[in-house]
Design a protein around this motif. Structure first.
Motif, PDB file in Angstrom:
ATOM      1  N   ILE A 123       0.809  -1.249   0.111  1.00 55.77           N
ATOM      2  CA  ILE A 123       0.139   0.070  -0.063  1.00 55.77           C
ATOM      3  C   ILE A 123       1.041   1.225  -0.022  1.00 55.77           C
ATOM      4  O   ILE A 123       0.869   2.105  -0.823  1.00 55.77           O
ATOM      5  CB  ILE A 123      -1.112   0.050   1.265  1.00 55.77           C
ATOM      6  CG1 ILE A 123      -1.733  -1.259   1.287  1.00 55.77           C
ATOM      7  CG2 ILE A 123      -1.917   1.214   0.986  1.00 55.77           C
ATOM      8  CD1 ILE A 123      -2.778  -1.349   2.491  1.00 55.77           C
ATOM      9  N   GLU A 124       1.840   1.346   0.930  1.00 55.28           N
ATOM     10  CA  GLU A 124       2.706   2.491   0.998  1.00 55.28           C
ATOM     11  C   GLU A 124       3.437   2.661  -0.275  1.00 55.28           C
ATOM     12  O   GLU A 124       3.860   3.750  -0.751  1.00 55.28           O
ATOM     13  CB  GLU A 124       3.630   2.349   2.229  1.00 55.28           C
ATOM     14  CG  GLU A 124       4.400   3.429   2.663  1.00 55.28           C
ATOM     15  CD  GLU A 124       5.436   3.345   3.772  1.00 55.28           C
ATOM     16  OE1 GLU A 124       6.208   4.018   3.889  1.00 55.28           O
ATOM     17  OE2 GLU A 124       5.275   2.372   4.290  1.00 55.28           O
ATOM     18  N   GLU A 127       1.324   3.907  -3.009  1.00 54.88           N
ATOM     19  CA  GLU A 127       0.932   5.268  -2.837  1.00 54.88           C
ATOM     20  C   GLU A 127       2.177   6.333  -3.240  1.00 54.88           C
ATOM     21  O   GLU A 127       1.921   7.280  -3.882  1.00 54.88           O
ATOM     22  CB  GLU A 127       0.485   5.626  -1.440  1.00 54.88           C
ATOM     23  CG  GLU A 127       0.222   6.988  -1.179  1.00 54.88           C
ATOM     24  CD  GLU A 127      -0.130   7.265   0.438  1.00 54.88           C
ATOM     25  OE1 GLU A 127      -1.058   7.950   0.604  1.00 54.88           O
ATOM     26  OE2 GLU A 127       0.338   6.523   1.004  1.00 54.88           O
ATOM     27  N   LYS A 128       3.389   5.859  -2.589  1.00 58.23           N
ATOM     28  CA  LYS A 128       4.693   6.512  -3.027  1.00 58.23           C
ATOM     29  C   LYS A 128       5.036   6.871  -4.394  1.00 58.23           C
ATOM     30  O   LYS A 128       5.343   7.773  -4.896  1.00 58.23           O
ATOM     31  CB  LYS A 128       5.718   6.103  -2.101  1.00 58.23           C
ATOM     32  CG  LYS A 128       6.972   6.815  -2.303  1.00 58.23           C
ATOM     33  CD  LYS A 128       8.280   6.311  -1.326  1.00 58.23           C
ATOM     34  CE  LYS A 128       9.380   6.941  -1.534  1.00 58.23           C
ATOM     35  NZ  LYS A 128      10.458   6.113  -0.676  1.00 58.23           N
ATOM     36  N   GLY A 131       0.896   6.432  -6.856  1.00 58.57           N
ATOM     37  CA  GLY A 131      -0.470   7.171  -6.090  1.00 58.57           C
ATOM     38  C   GLY A 131      -1.614   6.103  -6.257  1.00 58.57           C
ATOM     39  O   GLY A 131      -1.350   5.012  -6.841  1.00 58.57           O
ATOM     40  N   LEU A 132      -2.409   6.084  -5.179  1.00 59.84           N
ATOM     41  CA  LEU A 132      -3.661   5.225  -4.974  1.00 59.84           C
ATOM     42  C   LEU A 132      -4.519   5.325  -6.166  1.00 59.84           C
ATOM     43  O   LEU A 132      -4.915   6.271  -6.555  1.00 59.84           O
ATOM     44  CB  LEU A 132      -4.038   5.319  -3.756  1.00 59.84           C
ATOM     45  CG  LEU A 132      -3.333   5.124  -2.509  1.00 59.84           C
ATOM     46  CD1 LEU A 132      -3.932   5.362  -1.179  1.00 59.84           C
ATOM     47  CD2 LEU A 132      -2.792   3.564  -2.364  1.00 59.84           C
ATOM     48  N   ALA A 175      -6.232   1.743   3.643  1.00 65.67           N
ATOM     49  CA  ALA A 175      -6.565   2.398   2.495  1.00 65.67           C
ATOM     50  C   ALA A 175      -7.839   3.218   2.415  1.00 65.67           C
ATOM     51  O   ALA A 175      -7.611   4.216   1.852  1.00 65.67           O
ATOM     52  CB  ALA A 175      -6.997   1.130   1.284  1.00 65.67           C
ATOM     53  N   LYS A 178      -6.830   6.436   3.908  1.00 66.74           N
ATOM     54  CA  LYS A 178      -5.942   7.218   2.618  1.00 66.74           C
ATOM     55  C   LYS A 178      -6.906   7.720   1.852  1.00 66.74           C
ATOM     56  O   LYS A 178      -6.319   8.578   0.792  1.00 66.74           O
ATOM     57  CB  LYS A 178      -4.769   6.433   2.215  1.00 66.74           C
ATOM     58  CG  LYS A 178      -3.920   6.049   3.339  1.00 66.74           C
ATOM     59  CD  LYS A 178      -2.807   5.302   2.571  1.00 66.74           C
ATOM     60  CE  LYS A 178      -1.554   4.608   3.488  1.00 66.74           C
ATOM     61  NZ  LYS A 178      -0.536   5.952   3.743  1.00 66.74           N
ATOM     62  N   VAL A 180      -9.044   6.032  -0.142  1.00 67.51           N
ATOM     63  CA  VAL A 180      -9.650   5.307  -1.229  1.00 67.51           C
ATOM     64  C   VAL A 180     -11.057   4.944  -0.889  1.00 67.51           C
ATOM     65  O   VAL A 180     -11.583   4.655   0.272  1.00 67.51           O
ATOM     66  CB  VAL A 180      -9.016   3.831  -1.488  1.00 67.51           C
ATOM     67  CG1 VAL A 180      -9.422   2.865  -2.268  1.00 67.51           C
ATOM     68  CG2 VAL A 180      -7.277   4.063  -1.548  1.00 67.51           C
TER      69      VAL A 180
END
Length: 280
Positions: A123-124, A127-128, A131-132, A175, A178, A180
């Motif tokens: 997940i991290e 995202e980094k 992007g999600l 998620a 963040k 989503v």
């Protein structure tokens, strides 16, 4: 006994045009296979088959199935490119891969694909580096409750792919925090399976988990991907998958588990490979 589709005369005409060796596929059989699966889930609104490109990474074959309505299941950057070449874009693509490089995630996000993570730590990284995405899915490994497998895919308990039950709930929480808002659920626990019971057991596990995710996290999953694993007979004594029994059995479980949970809009998805092209 399967018959070769061409006469010797026809085959010699083909050889004049195409140098040997080459692979010859029966388009009609591929379409019939897809239509059989579609009929199996005709009761399910917006059912979607994501053809597993790894089974046959040929853009022309993928295009045949895409024209029938199939999406794609990708596990590499090359397969994402094949999807794009075949005209499959957006959420008809699902990317499920392990130890995924950043450029793979970036390409998937660019295509608007659904990204299916099989490790909570991804997940991290996603995202980094990319992007999600608008819709995020997680792959569940039911090793704690399912002690089955076969020589091809192995035993779920020994698999490195997928999140445990505890990790699944944590992953959706992270998620969701963040931002989503759209989610799916996925598993893949069978390969070249012929027995109806295995597919029904998989559906039961996944439907119950979907209901529990809604209850605990207030998340209405958009889809449950039951994976693939539909086999084909290789030996004279083997019987093909009874798709009618599979469809009827999963439909009963849907009515029994999904409807009371208020998830009637959930989409059923599969990701077949061998069942689409193996006998063609």
């Amino acid at each position: 006994m399967k018959k070769f589709p061409l006469s010797e005369k026809d085959l010699r005409e083909v050889i004049k045009k195409y140098p040997t060796p080459f692979h010859l596929y029966d388009e009609r059989t591929i379409k019939e296979n897809f239509n059989t699966l579609k009929k199996t889930f005709s009761w399910a609104a917006d059912f979607r088959e994501h053809f597993a490109i790894k089974a046959l990474p040929n853009p022309h074959i993928v295009k045949i199935l895409a024209d029938c309505g199939a999406g794609t299941d990708c596990s590499s950057l090359a397969e994402l490119f094949i999807s794009d070449m075949a005209g499959v874009t957006g959420e008809k693509i699902i990317l499920t891969s392990n130890d995924t490089p950043a450029e793979e995630f970036q390409k998937a996000v660019k295509l608007g694909a659904i990204i299916n993570l099989d490790d909570i730590t991804h997940i991290e990284f996603l995202e980094k580096n990319a992007g999600l995405p608008k819709c995020l899915s997680f792959r569940y490994n039911p090793a704690d409750i399912m002690n089955v497998g076969n020589d091809i895919i192995g035993n779920p308990a020994d698999a490195k792919y997928g999140l445990t039950r505890a990790q699944i709930f944590s992953a959706y929480k992270i998620a969701k925090s963040k931002g989503v808002k759209r989610f799916g659920l996925h598993t893949m626990i069978a390969s070249n399976e012929l027995e109806t019971a295995t597919f029904l057991y998989t559906a039961k596990i996944m439907f119950e988990l979907a209901a529990e995710i809604k209850k605990q996290l207030d998340i209405n999953l958009e889809f449950v991907n039951l994976g693939g694993g539909f086999g084909i007979p290789y030996r004279p004594n083997e019987k093909p998958v009874d798709f009618q029994a599979v469809g009827e059995g999963i439909h009963e479980l849907f009515n029994e588990i999904i409807l009371p949970a208020g998830l009637e809009k959930i989409r059923i998805a599969t990701e077949s490979g061998r069942a689409m092209t193996g006998n063609a």
